[in-house]
Scaffold this active site. Structure first.
Site, PDB file in Angstrom:
ATOM      1  CB  ALA A 209       6.273  -5.280   4.406  1.00 42.90           C
ATOM      2  N   GLY A 212       0.560  -5.446   9.291  1.00 39.98           N
ATOM      3  CA  GLY A 212      -0.699  -5.217  10.022  1.00 39.98           C
ATOM      4  C   GLY A 212      -1.738  -6.277   9.688  1.00 39.98           C
ATOM      5  CG  ASP A 228       6.039  -6.316   1.133  1.00 34.09           C
ATOM      6  OD1 ASP A 228       4.903  -5.830   1.311  1.00 34.09           O
ATOM      7  OD2 ASP A 228       6.991  -5.661   0.652  1.00 34.09           O
ATOM      8  CE  LYS A 295      -2.664   2.675  -2.326  1.00 40.01           C
ATOM      9  NZ  LYS A 295      -3.049   3.564  -1.263  1.00 40.01           N
TER      10      LYS A 295
HETATM   11  C1  SAM Z   1       0.301  -0.437   1.888  1.00 40.96           C
HETATM   12  S1  SAM Z   1       1.642  -1.529   2.129  1.00 40.96           S
HETATM   13  C2  SAM Z   1       0.882  -2.921   2.842  1.00 40.96           C
HETATM   14  C3  SAM Z   1       0.526  -2.739   4.290  1.00 40.96           C
HETATM   15  C4  SAM Z   1       0.098  -4.046   4.940  1.00 40.96           C
HETATM   16  N1  SAM Z   1      -1.205  -4.505   4.430  1.00 40.96           N
HETATM   17  C5  SAM Z   1       0.004  -3.929   6.440  1.00 40.96           C
HETATM   18  O1  SAM Z   1      -1.081  -4.211   6.978  1.00 40.96           O
HETATM   19  O2  SAM Z   1       0.993  -3.617   7.106  1.00 40.96           O
HETATM   20  C6  SAM Z   1       2.009  -2.056   0.512  1.00 40.96           C
HETATM   21  C7  SAM Z   1       3.108  -3.088   0.392  1.00 40.96           C
HETATM   22  O3  SAM Z   1       3.039  -3.668  -0.895  1.00 40.96           O
HETATM   23  C8  SAM Z   1       4.337  -4.104  -1.224  1.00 40.96           C
HETATM   24  N2  SAM Z   1       4.428  -4.408  -2.663  1.00 40.96           N
HETATM   25  C9  SAM Z   1       4.332  -3.550  -3.699  1.00 40.96           C
HETATM   26  N3  SAM Z   1       4.525  -4.239  -4.847  1.00 40.96           N
HETATM   27  C10 SAM Z   1       4.708  -5.531  -4.535  1.00 40.96           C
HETATM   28  C11 SAM Z   1       4.934  -6.733  -5.280  1.00 40.96           C
HETATM   29  N4  SAM Z   1       5.021  -6.715  -6.607  1.00 40.96           N
HETATM   30  N5  SAM Z   1       5.066  -7.900  -4.624  1.00 40.96           N
HETATM   31  C12 SAM Z   1       4.981  -7.936  -3.269  1.00 40.96           C
HETATM   32  N6  SAM Z   1       4.775  -6.850  -2.518  1.00 40.96           N
HETATM   33  C13 SAM Z   1       4.639  -5.658  -3.132  1.00 40.96           C
HETATM   34  C14 SAM Z   1       5.200  -2.933  -0.778  1.00 40.96           C
HETATM   35  O4  SAM Z   1       6.545  -3.367  -0.578  1.00 40.96           O
HETATM   36  C15 SAM Z   1       4.512  -2.517   0.527  1.00 40.96           C
HETATM   37  O5  SAM Z   1       5.157  -3.089   1.648  1.00 40.96           O
END
Ligand code: SAM
Length: 338
Positions: A209, A212, A228, A295
């Site tokens: 989420a 993108g 997500d 990260k």
């Molecule tokens: C930087 S954003 C991703 C952006 C995405 N790549 C885009 O292009 O829009 C990071 C996402 O990782 C998700 N996230 C974090 N921990 C997670 C988990 N354990 N399982 C699934 N999603 C996770 C968060 O909810 C967040 O939406």
């Protein structure tokens, strides 16, 4: 001996320098733009330096350009004249070639000409050399860095500079309705790692989420499973090639070997990311590709990267580890399942 200008993402030049010190003998460094651009001198020749760096591509060094000549700046029209004369004299290698001109300027430089003016002046010189000024896919680049008191000029092939963009700053056009800037990261990874997403069939996007990355993979014709707990962008709802699991990635299970591409962009601690990617590994086909962001959460990025690589290498070949221009406090890994 050779002299170079190295560039890293803002704040990361100390790590690029550390990597270079481990790689090259007797490196001497001076800073040009704090945290980002630096000069490095090595006892190796240009060819030896390029070969060493290409064979052991550092994570944080985004771009390098040779310094073939340092022209003292006077702050007047003579500067452009001196630059033109240098290229006229040194440019025989450019004859009959496609040539790009990259100009970068430090804030404090006394070089007063714009990039357009500089290119305009050199275009005439290139004409005399029977070389053609191009914006894309050059054979050679004339890289010019205007520092405080000198114009540092180098001529080289794009691959010798690690990029065909000035300073390795890859730019993409923002599109109408683009869901997130994160899309640029995946686009840059495709370009930099020599991938072609359209050649895959089924992708798993972890931490998807707002979507993108998912949108890019859908545009390339893949079947995408996006996971997500957060919401995906409304424009993706109901897409026939998208399966969206509104879940934590640790709560999902898939049949073995289902996906040939895994992409993962979770803003999570590196070790938790590793655990999750390793847990999902059985869902990947043999030799599947993975593109994963890491990260850099604390102050020791080189150690973090070493630990992450060690953990992931139990199941993956680490093809590349790079801080891309579009990465902020992170790097991107290109992995192949063993
Ligand atoms: C930087 S954003 C991703 C952006 C995405 N790549 C885009 O292009 O829009 C990071 C996402 O990782 C998700 N996230 C974090 N921990 C997670 C988990 N354990 N399982 C699934 N999603 C996770 C968060 O909810 C967040 O939406």
């Amino acid at each position: 001996m050779s002299q170079w200008i190295g560039t890293a993402n803002q704040g990361y030049s100390p790590y690029a320098i550390e990597e270079l010190r481990r790689l090259l003998p007797e490196v001497k460094v001076s800073q040009l733009v704090a945290g980002e651009i630096f000069r490095f001198d090595t006892v190796l020749t240009e060819e030896e330096t390029v070969a060493t760096i290409q064979n052991n591509r550092p994570t944080f060094l985004r771009h390098m350009q040779p310094i073939d000549e340092s022209i003292p700046l006077r702050g007047d029209a003579d500067d452009l004249q001196a630059l033109s004369e240098y290229i006229r004299g040194a440019g025989s290698v450019l004859s009959d070639k496609h040539v790009s001109i990259h100009v970068r300027k430090a804030k404090s430089t006394s070089f007063s000409y714009s990039t357009a003016d500089t290119k305009g002046a050199l275009d005439a010189v290139l004409g005399n050399l029977n070389a053609e000024l191009v914006f894309q896919q050059p054979d050679f680049i004339i890289a010019i860095f205007a520092g405080e008191s000198t114009l540092d000029v180098g001529i080289g092939k794009p691959s010798d500079m690690l990029s065909d963009w000035p300073g390795g700053a890859v730019r993409f056009q923002r599109e109408e309705g683009q869901i997130s800037r994160a899309k640029f990261k995946l686009l840059e990874a495709e370009r930099e790692f020599g991938l072609n997403y359209a050649s895959y069939r089924r992708a798993l996007d972890v931490g998807a989420a707002p979507g993108g990355w998912t949108s890019l993979l859908l545009e390339r014709g893949l079947q995408v499973t996006a996971i997500d707990p957060g919401d995906m962008h409304p424009s993706l709802q109901g897409h026939p090639s998208l399966t969206y699991l509104k879940k934590n990635a640790s709560d999902v299970k898939f049949e073995r070997g289902k996906f040939d591409l895994l992409v993962c962009d979770m803003s999570w601690s590196p070790m938790q990311m590793c655990r999750l990617v390793l847990d999902l590994e059985p869902a990947l086909a043999p030799h599947a590709t993975a593109v994963v962001t890491v990260k850099l959460m604390h102050k020791k990025p080189l150690q973090t990267i070493r630990e992450v690589k060690e953990r992931l290498s139990t199941s993956f070949i680490i093809e590349q580890s790079r801080q891309l221009f579009h990465n902020r406090e992170e790097i991107t890994l290109h992995l192949i399942k063993k």
